[in-house]
Write an enzyme that holds these catalytic residues in place. Structure first.
Site, short mmCIF file in Angstrom:
data_model
loop_
_atom_site.label_atom_id
_atom_site.label_comp_id
_atom_site.label_asym_id
_atom_site.label_seq_id
_atom_site.Cartn_x
_atom_site.Cartn_y
_atom_site.Cartn_z
CE1 TYR A 162 6.75 15.44 -3.50
CE2 TYR A 162 6.14 14.48 -5.61
CZ TYR A 162 5.95 14.60 -4.25
OH TYR A 162 4.99 13.86 -3.65
CE1 TYR A 180 5.08 10.96 -0.08
CE2 TYR A 180 3.59 9.44 -1.19
CZ TYR A 180 4.03 10.73 -0.94
OH TYR A 180 3.40 11.79 -1.55
CG ASP A 220 -0.83 3.99 1.51
OD1 ASP A 220 -1.34 3.73 0.40
OD2 ASP A 220 -0.21 5.03 1.76
CE LYS A 229 0.90 6.98 -6.76
NZ LYS A 229 1.19 7.14 -5.33
C1 LIG Z 1 1.05 8.07 -4.21
C2 LIG Z 1 0.86 7.56 -2.84
C3 LIG Z 1 0.15 8.29 -1.87
C4 LIG Z 1 -0.39 9.67 -2.12
O1 LIG Z 1 -1.32 9.70 -3.13
P1 LIG Z 1 -1.64 11.11 -3.88
O2 LIG Z 1 -2.74 10.76 -4.83
O3 LIG Z 1 -0.38 11.53 -4.53
O4 LIG Z 1 -2.09 12.05 -2.81
C5 LIG Z 1 -0.01 7.71 -0.63
N1 LIG Z 1 0.48 6.49 -0.36
C6 LIG Z 1 1.15 5.76 -1.26
C7 LIG Z 1 1.64 4.40 -0.90
C8 LIG Z 1 1.37 6.27 -2.53
O5 LIG Z 1 2.07 5.55 -3.43
#
Ligand SMILES: *Cc1c(COP(=O)(O)O)cnc(C)c1O
Length: 431
Positions: free
Chosen positions: A17, A145, A239, A268
């Site tokens: 980015y 996102y 997510d 994460k």
């Molecule tokens: C960070 C994130 C992603 C993407 O994960 P990456 O490991 O960076 O591909 C998808 N959804 C959410 C909510 C996130 O915080």
């Protein structure tokens, strides 16, 4: 300040980015432990954002380090097809036991975006396997996102994902407002009345939309979404890549709404912020749709490094810490301290909102916040404001004094910005 170390230049690395034409030189970190990053010149920074929200136990936690060292000496990796190793099978069973309801079928991968891709593939193929192949669309929410790969860009709000360059390649997503109240719930129902027959799933970040600006919604909204998906026969994908593992105050955000999604994505903090690992977890009825005598019913996915043994050992060690240490109580204490100590920012001219949920504290400005990055670095705290927000997401092990240093820095820097006309202009306004 000392000279940068001799390896630190921008001759060969392409940064995330970043406009490389004028990208500032990143800070060289030589080691980290607890909540502290140690720089090459000897300075120590307190980390307020846990390396993109991963380092929930702080850095170099001895229990995770020992588990990874042991695993590295024994079996760092083997392919996951045809061969099995204990850390992955144990981790799958432990995740199944911790997740609500019958979320019990764990598909491992190596990054959050890929885990979302897999969830979307699961959802589309689920309906194909169920004899409704026309259900191929996905509904997502404004300010959401879900990742940087092509299909995850499609379900990310374009204003957040910045995928303008890929217009026409990325499939257009159906974007709606979250059903926060009666009016938005009615609007969503009306949209789904028309669109649901061609949709496979709805995807949402539960309780907090992260990279889209740390926007929060309540548990009732999430519960309403579950009912809406049931009414329109849609799979609900949560997510929980950012929210999972305690960040919002419960181990998983969906617990606060007393609801069970059909598929959940985790990454994460899954490995305690140490190694790349992700999981897409499906409920039994989703999994059952993939069973049968025909091979085409099977899920066709298999990342090379899926269920990497080092990463699974780290994740098991991280779960040990959630079981053996008072992590959720620490999150509750962080929540109280953030709420108390960020609140004074609300009165500052130019501050639009102050909000806190779990170990997430946000001060929203009426102008771009990225220009404040340098001021935080000067104070020895590692924060990375983006969009128009300054936010804190510290490791759960942070003590009250270090958290004090972080919130004081936010009050000072935002206060200074507010007094000097808060006319901050600048670039680099991404997460
Ligand atoms: C960070 C994130 C992603 C993407 O994960 P990456 O490991 O960076 O591909 C998808 N959804 C959410 C909510 C996130 O915080």
């Amino acid at each position: 300040m000392a000279e940068p170390p001799n390896w630190l230049n921008l001759d060969h690395v392409w940064l995330p980015y970043a406009q490389m034409a004028d990208a500032p030189l990143p800070l060289p970190v030589v080691s980290a432990s607890g909540v502290r990053l140690r720089l090459a010149d000897g300075r120590e920074f307190i980390d307020g954002i846990s390396s993109w929200w991963t380092a929930c136990h702080g850095y170099a936690h001895p229990h995770i380090v020992a588990a990874v060292q042991k695993q590295a000496a024994q079996l760092p990796h083997v392919m996951f097809a045809g061969l099995a190793h204990e850390p992955a099978y144990t981790l799958a069973a432990r995740l199944a036991a911790k997740l609500p309801g019958d979320l019990g079928r764990v598909f491992f991968s190596e990054s959050g975006s890929v885990s979302v891709e897999i969830a979307l593939k699961m959802a589309l193929q689920y309906w194909r396997n169920c004899g409704e192949p026309q259900r191929r669309g996905v509904l997502a929410f404004r300010h959401g996102y879900h990742g940087d790969t092509f299909m995850t860009m499609a379900v990310t709000d374009p204003d957040v994902g910045m995928h303008e360059a890929f217009r026409g390649i990325v499939p257009g997503a159906l974007l709606a407002d979250l059903p926060r109240d009666e009016a938005s719930a009615a609007a969503l129902d009306e949209l789904l009345e028309r669109e649901a027959p061609r949709l496979a799933a709805v995807i949402v970040e539960p309780l907090v939309q992260g990279a889209g600006g740390m926007r929060m919604h309540d548990a009732a909204t999430l519960a309403r979404l579950r009912e809406t998906c049931d009414r329109h026969r849609l799979l609900l994908i949560l997510d929980e890549i950012m929210t999972g593992f305690g960040r919002t105050g419960s181990l998983f955000a969906c617990e606060q709404a007393g609801m069970v999604p059909d598929i959940v994505c985790l990454s994460k903090a899954l490995s305690g912020g140490t190694l790349p690992l992700a999981a897409t977890v499906a409920r039994e009825h989703v999994f059952a749709a993939f069973l049968g005598s025909e091979f085409e019913r099977a899920l066709m996915h298999g990342p090379t490094f899926m269920a990497n043994a080092l990463a699974c050992a780290a994740a098991n060690a991280s779960l040990d810490l959630f079981e053996g240490a008072p992590r959720l109580a620490q999150v509750a204490a962080i929540e109280r301290q953030l709420a108390r100590d960020l609140e004074p920012c609300r009165a500052l001219p130019g501050v639009r909102d102050v909000r806190v949920k779990g170990a997430i504290g946000v001060v929203e400005l009426d102008a771009p916040a990225a220009p404040l990055r340098a001021a935080f670095a000067e104070r020895g705290v590692w924060l990375r404001p983006f969009g128009n927000i300054v936010y804190l997401m510290p490791p759960f092990v942070i003590d009250p004094a270090d958290l004090d240093t972080l919130t004081a820095a936010v009050r000072e820097v935002v206060g200074e910005w507010s007094r000097t006309g808060h006319a901050a202009k600048g670039s680099g306004d991404v997460v």
